[in-house]
Motif scaffolding. Structure first.
Motif, PDB file in Angstrom:
ATOM      1  N   ASP A 115       6.824  20.775  20.927  1.00 14.17           N
ATOM      2  CA  ASP A 115       6.762  19.291  20.925  1.00 14.17           C
ATOM      3  C   ASP A 115       7.776  18.923  22.334  1.00 14.17           C
ATOM      4  O   ASP A 115       8.025  19.820  23.131  1.00 14.17           O
ATOM      5  CB  ASP A 115       7.595  18.716  19.830  1.00 14.17           C
ATOM      6  N   GLY A 116       8.261  17.517  22.537  1.00 14.62           N
ATOM      7  CA  GLY A 116       8.844  17.094  23.855  1.00 14.62           C
ATOM      8  C   GLY A 116       9.939  18.072  23.978  1.00 14.62           C
ATOM      9  O   GLY A 116      10.198  18.328  25.152  1.00 14.62           O
ATOM     10  N   MET A 258       7.539   6.140  16.947  1.00 15.61           N
ATOM     11  CA  MET A 258       8.401   6.734  17.963  1.00 15.61           C
ATOM     12  C   MET A 258       8.746   8.187  17.226  1.00 15.61           C
ATOM     13  O   MET A 258       9.182   8.157  16.124  1.00 15.61           O
ATOM     14  CB  MET A 258       9.775   5.878  18.103  1.00 15.61           C
ATOM     15  N   PRO A 259       8.720   9.257  18.030  1.00 18.58           N
ATOM     16  CA  PRO A 259       8.945  10.583  17.412  1.00 18.58           C
ATOM     17  C   PRO A 259      10.336  10.681  17.033  1.00 18.58           C
ATOM     18  O   PRO A 259      11.349  10.249  17.827  1.00 18.58           O
ATOM     19  CB  PRO A 259       8.614  11.634  18.539  1.00 18.58           C
ATOM     20  N   SER A 261      13.133  13.609  16.113  1.00 24.20           N
ATOM     21  CA  SER A 261      13.145  15.171  16.107  1.00 24.20           C
ATOM     22  C   SER A 261      14.104  15.353  15.305  1.00 24.20           C
ATOM     23  O   SER A 261      15.114  14.772  15.191  1.00 24.20           O
ATOM     24  CB  SER A 261      13.631  15.514  17.582  1.00 24.20           C
ATOM     25  N   TRP A 274       9.288  17.525  14.562  1.00 25.29           N
ATOM     26  CA  TRP A 274       9.585  16.146  14.414  1.00 25.29           C
ATOM     27  C   TRP A 274       8.711  15.374  13.462  1.00 25.29           C
ATOM     28  O   TRP A 274       7.731  15.934  12.792  1.00 25.29           O
ATOM     29  CB  TRP A 274       9.135  15.477  15.968  1.00 25.29           C
ATOM     30  N   THR A 343       8.376   7.531  23.676  1.00 22.33           N
ATOM     31  CA  THR A 343       9.197   8.903  23.575  1.00 22.33           C
ATOM     32  C   THR A 343      10.282   8.947  24.342  1.00 22.33           C
ATOM     33  O   THR A 343      10.237   8.696  25.693  1.00 22.33           O
ATOM     34  CB  THR A 343       7.867   9.964  24.046  1.00 22.33           C
ATOM     35  N   ALA A 366       3.551  11.993  27.915  1.00 25.58           N
ATOM     36  CA  ALA A 366       3.470  12.512  26.618  1.00 25.58           C
ATOM     37  C   ALA A 366       2.025  11.761  26.083  1.00 25.58           C
ATOM     38  O   ALA A 366       1.330  11.003  26.719  1.00 25.58           O
ATOM     39  CB  ALA A 366       4.522  11.999  25.727  1.00 25.58           C
ATOM     40  N   ASN A 374       1.590   5.314  26.233  1.00 27.04           N
ATOM     41  CA  ASN A 374       2.662   6.077  25.764  1.00 27.04           C
ATOM     42  C   ASN A 374       3.909   5.877  26.975  1.00 27.04           C
ATOM     43  O   ASN A 374       3.405   6.331  28.156  1.00 27.04           O
ATOM     44  CB  ASN A 374       2.494   7.591  25.528  1.00 27.04           C
ATOM     45  N   ALA A 376       7.248   6.878  28.044  1.00 28.60           N
ATOM     46  CA  ALA A 376       8.288   8.104  28.142  1.00 28.60           C
ATOM     47  C   ALA A 376       9.467   8.065  28.854  1.00 28.60           C
ATOM     48  O   ALA A 376       9.378   7.887  30.093  1.00 28.60           O
ATOM     49  CB  ALA A 376       7.543   9.612  28.139  1.00 28.60           C
TER      50      ALA A 376
END
Length: 908
Positions: A115-116, A258-259, A261, A274, A343, A366, A374, A376
């Motif tokens: 993931d990010g 919105m992710p 985490s 996430w 993100t 992202a 998106n 980011a």
């Protein structure tokens, strides 16, 4: 996921190849491919495969000289190309031909791989000074979480839930229903996107980027009363609204993903940790951005604190046991159907070097995940780097979208702090309103801090700072007091309150006002004392205690700084010096007191000059008695008129009126509940001496305890304080009082120190489980107590009461202050303030230690001040020496409880 790293040079190809070899050798996931299960039964698995490095590491040449734009032109086709699933799911491209000997790296990683946040860790692994990753040998399924840790975590949470169920069965049943409903919302597929303009979806991608200094964005966000993430969300959604308006559509509501985490420090970089937070938001592009920040931060808080998110790891683990097709359908439904994805990923704080080339900026891109675009944000080495990924079928003019976003970014940075709208506009002369001739009038709360003060009860806040004093000394080793005073005097230009004194209105016809001190002299506020040898820590603490007991004179601005020399070189280091700070509570609250540190101190060393001249305009003459009286009467009329207007506005909005009335009623009940017969460390007359007992704990460990056991840093602090006072009563041989209540201040500051002066605080009452010996159970009870206080909106109700108090006469405020001297509301005060995460310095002298001090008032004999500084969490106990001489036992109890928590968390 794409990341573009702009370099100050083209790295040597052989050195880069060796770096990639090192990273691949150290990270098994980069040597693995995804293998589907036979006949489609079961989940895919990661399996080892041969790595054809020339396939994964390639060189590209920009079509034209330039910088970022030339690199992004190469990225557009890369963003839409799928990976070869028979190979490891990553690629790294070196970009040459940019001119000026500059280069760039494009890192492309499948979201299946990480993931990010994990992607940032992967990027850092390419750094020249990166530590080698531990080797992993066993291939694992494509999982998003560790099932063993999930089970253990679930057992702890089930134990805490069982405890709550046994204490509050009805509330537990209600909470279970709430959690079930929240889980359904989290897992339910999103409906169609809400935007009438961004309806199409396709495979084409367009990338855009921008960057600004991170410190500027952070300060602008603080002025707006929010975090960097709040500002980022506001800017992105406002730009999206601008785009709709410009292309003939309404700036209506959009669905946002919105992710969130839940990755922990000990998680492997590979895999996804996430869950998506989803919400619907609408932004008026014509509104002031600060208003949008305040509205959106509430939506963000609600979405990110969806009850099911706390058990999302368990939910994901359960989904993995379902048939693969069903799992894919559920997860896809969770992330699709949105208009925009936002993100926000924290990046490396320090600049990194890859194969000898310095990385100047890192731009994140992202995936859109079924949305139209998106936005980011990634912080990197003092830069805020924005990446925009656009589905070209949905956004017809992606370049214009980027232009609108950049315009909103720079507009937000240029905004100055302004007075925010009050929750209830009850006074035309509230905290920040200035009267014409006399200066700013103190609020009712500020005034009460003045009225509560006596020789035995000083009402100033304080701190004790330890500095490396060598840069402050001359060749003979003496402190350069005149130069130090000049440096401080020059910094006061930014804080007018520290150049103002309090002036009373004759006959108490109005609250006092702040007026500029025409006789201001910095030497009256900066002093120097020297400890008798040996200058031990114990003697330093004693000197600080004596200094803190001296009331600040009202005839001059209400602050004082005392340098303490003569510290023992072996104990503190050669040349060390201490600084004791005192600032009256009527002038600043705790949060603004911490913010003042940025006024006096620097994040980068600036050496002490030989002489610094401070030039100021001539001070205004002090107002006459007639002016003070006239302005006070005018203010009273204005207060009455504004109160009538507020009532009229509420009549027109009955829902708001009912909500505010309910909040005020709840706060009043909580504040006025009787605690008769309740004996504790309060209800004692203050003596003339104080005791200060500080202790320091690692901030990361406190955060880890909260993450593992289910609580915030503040929850863990309250649980530690609970254990400390429990230990105090056990050592005394007395039964711990029940209930035992902590008054916890809550900041309501919105526009920051520059925009809001005085006190902008509310409070909640938290019942501490002082009779509970088990630390885990005690923490669970603290979390529940805090949650109940927040659910009852105690802080909002208290804030409304304090705002309404500005309508009271000065005589009534005096009566309130006298009543507080006999209060039976709280046993202790616990105030927790986030401090600087980077080392501060004063004239080149670094601050090694920071100890906060909260005043004792309202017959409370012990108070706890907490502040984070760099990697430490400092807990300072301040107590009346006559009524609580054994306050050190509380510190011992806190240390014991911390060790117990650490053992529980580390026990497998």
């Amino acid at each position: 996921i794409l990341a573009v790293a702009m370099l100050d040079a083209v790295p040597d190809w052989d050195a880069l190849t060796a770096t990639v070899h090192r990273v691949v050798d150290g990270m098994p996931r980069l040597r693995q491919r995804v293998q589907n299960a036979s006949l489609g039964l079961g989940r895919p698995r990661w399996t080892d495969t041969d790595v054809d490095l020339p396939f994964h590491l390639r060189r590209l040449t920009a079509r034209k000289p330039g910088a970022l734009d030339a690199v992004l032109e190469l990225c557009h086709p890369l963003a839409g190309e799928e990976f070869d699933v028979d190979r490891p799911l990553w690629q790294l491209y070196l970009v040459e031909g940019l001119g000026e000997k500059r280069g760039a790296l494009i890192l492309k990683v499948s979201h299946t791989l990480t993931d990010g946040v994990g992607g940032v860790a992967l990027l850092e692994s390419f750094a020249d000074n990166a530590k080698p990753e531990p080797e992993a040998t066993t291939p694992d399924p494509v999982r998003t979480t560790d099932p063993i840790r999930t089970v253990l975590s679930a057992q702890r949470k089930l134990g805490a839930a069982a405890l709550r169920a046994s204490v509050h069965p009805v509330r537990t049943a209600t909470g279970a229903a709430t959690l079930a409903a929240s889980s359904a919302r989290l897992l339910a597929p999103a409906r169609a996107p809400l935007s009438p303009l961004l309806t199409e979806r396709g495979m084409g991608r367009w990338l855009g980027a921008a960057e600004v200094p991170f410190d500027q964005l952070k300060k602008a966000a603080h002025r707006a009363g929010g975090t960097v993430n709040d500002a980022f969300v506001t800017i992105a959604l406002t730009a999206l609204a601008d785009y709709h308006v410009e292309f003939g559509s309404e700036a209506g509501p959009v669905r946002v993903t919105m992710p969130v985490s839940f990755r922990r420090d000990d998680d492997p970089d590979a895999g996804n940790q996430w869950t998506p937070a989803r919400f619907v938001a609408a932004v008026d592009p014509k509104a002031h951005p600060y208003d949008a920040v305040q509205k959106l931060r509430l939506r963000l808080h609600s979405a990110s604190h969806e009850p099911a998110i706390s058990i999302s790891q368990t939910l994901v683990a359960g989904l993995q046991e379902l048939p693969s097709a069903l799992t894919t359908s559920i997860v896809a439904g969770m992330v699709k159907g949105s208009d925009v994805v936002l993100t926000d990923v924290p990046g490396p704080r320090e600049q990194i070097t890859i194969a000898g080339a310095n990385v100047l900026s890192v731009f994140p891109f992202a995936p859109v995940g079924g949305a139209a675009l998106n936005f980011a944000l990634m912080s990197y080495a003092g830069r805020a780097c924005f990446g925009l990924t656009v589905d070209t079928a949905a956004v017809a003019e992606p370049e214009r979208m980027l232009e609108l976003f950049e315009a909103r970014v720079h507009d937000f940075l240029r905004r100055r702090a302004r007075r925010p709208k009050d929750l209830v506009a009850t006074s035309a002369t509230t905290h920040d309103a200035a009267t014409a001739a006399t200066g700013q009038r103190l609020s009712a709360l500020d005034t009460s801090f003045l009225r509560m003060e006596s020789d035995e009860t000083p009402m100033h806040m304080g701190s004790l700072l330890l500095l490396d004093g060598a840069p402050l000394r001359d060749e003979a080793g003496m402190l350069r007091l005149d130069a130090i005073r000049a440096r401080i005097d020059s910094r006061l230009m930014n804080v007018e309150r520290l150049r103002q004194k309090v002036t009373e209105v004759p006959f108490e016809l109005g609250r006092p006002v702040w007026v500029e001190d025409p006789d201001f002299d910095i030497s009256n506020h900066v002093h120097l004392i020297t400890l008798a040898k040996p200058g031990t820590r114990a003697r330093l603490i004693e000197a600080c205690e004596r200094i803190q007991m001296k009331v600040l004179p009202r005839s001059q601005p209400l602050f004082e700084l005392t340098l303490i020399d003569g510290l023992d070189g072996e104990e503190f280091g050669e040349g060390a010096v201490a600084l004791v700070e005192k600032i009256h509570h009527a002038a600043f609250d705790g949060m603004s007191g911490v913010e003042l540190l940025s006024t006096f101190f620097d994040q980068e060393p600036h050496l002490l000059e030989g002489s610094e001249v401070t030039r100021r305009s001539s001070p205004r003459p002090e107002p006459s008695s007639l002016e003070l009286i006239t302005d006070a009467l005018v203010d009273q009329v204005g207060n009455t008129v504004e109160a009538i207007r507020s009532i009229a506005r509420l009549v027109g909005k009955p829902q708001d009126a009912l909500a505010q009335a309910a909040a005020v009623s709840t706060a009043a009940q909580g504040l006025l509940r009787p605690l008769a017969g309740h004996r504790s460390v309060r209800h004692e007359a203050h003596g003339a001496d104080r005791l200060l007992v500080p202790l320091s704990l690692p901030l990361a460990a406190i955060h880890g305890i909260g993450t593992s056991l289910g609580g915030t840093i503040n929850d863990v602090v309250l649980a530690l304080v609970t254990a400390g006072f429990r230990s105090l009563y056990e050592q005394r041989g007395n039964a711990a009082p029940h209930p035992f209540t902590a008054l916890v201040p809550v900041s309501t500051r919105i526009a920051g120190l520059a925009g809001e002066k005085g006190n902008h605080v509310s409070s909640i009452m938290v019942e501490l489980p002082i009779t509970e010996p088990d630390p885990v159970r005690a923490l669970a009870l603290v979390v529940e107590s805090v949650r109940q206080s927040k659910t009852r909106h105690e802080a909002q109700g208290t804030e409304l009461l304090l705002s309404a108090a500005d309508l009271l006469s000065p005589v009534a405020i005096d009566a309130f202050a006298r009543a507080m001297e006999r209060q039976h509301l709280a046993d202790i005060v616990v105030t927790n303030m986030p401090g600087p995460r980077s080392t501060l310095s004063f004239a080149g002298a670094t601050i090694d230690e920071m100890i906060p001090i909260v005043p004792l008032g309202a017959n409370i004999s012990a108070a706890v001040a907490v502040v984070s500084y760099v990697d430490d969490l400092v807990i300072a106990l301040h107590a009346d020496a006559s009524s609580c001489p054994d306050i050190g036992l509380v510190a011992d109890g806190i240390q014991t409880a911390f060790a117990a928590f650490a053992g529980i968390v580390s026990d497998p």
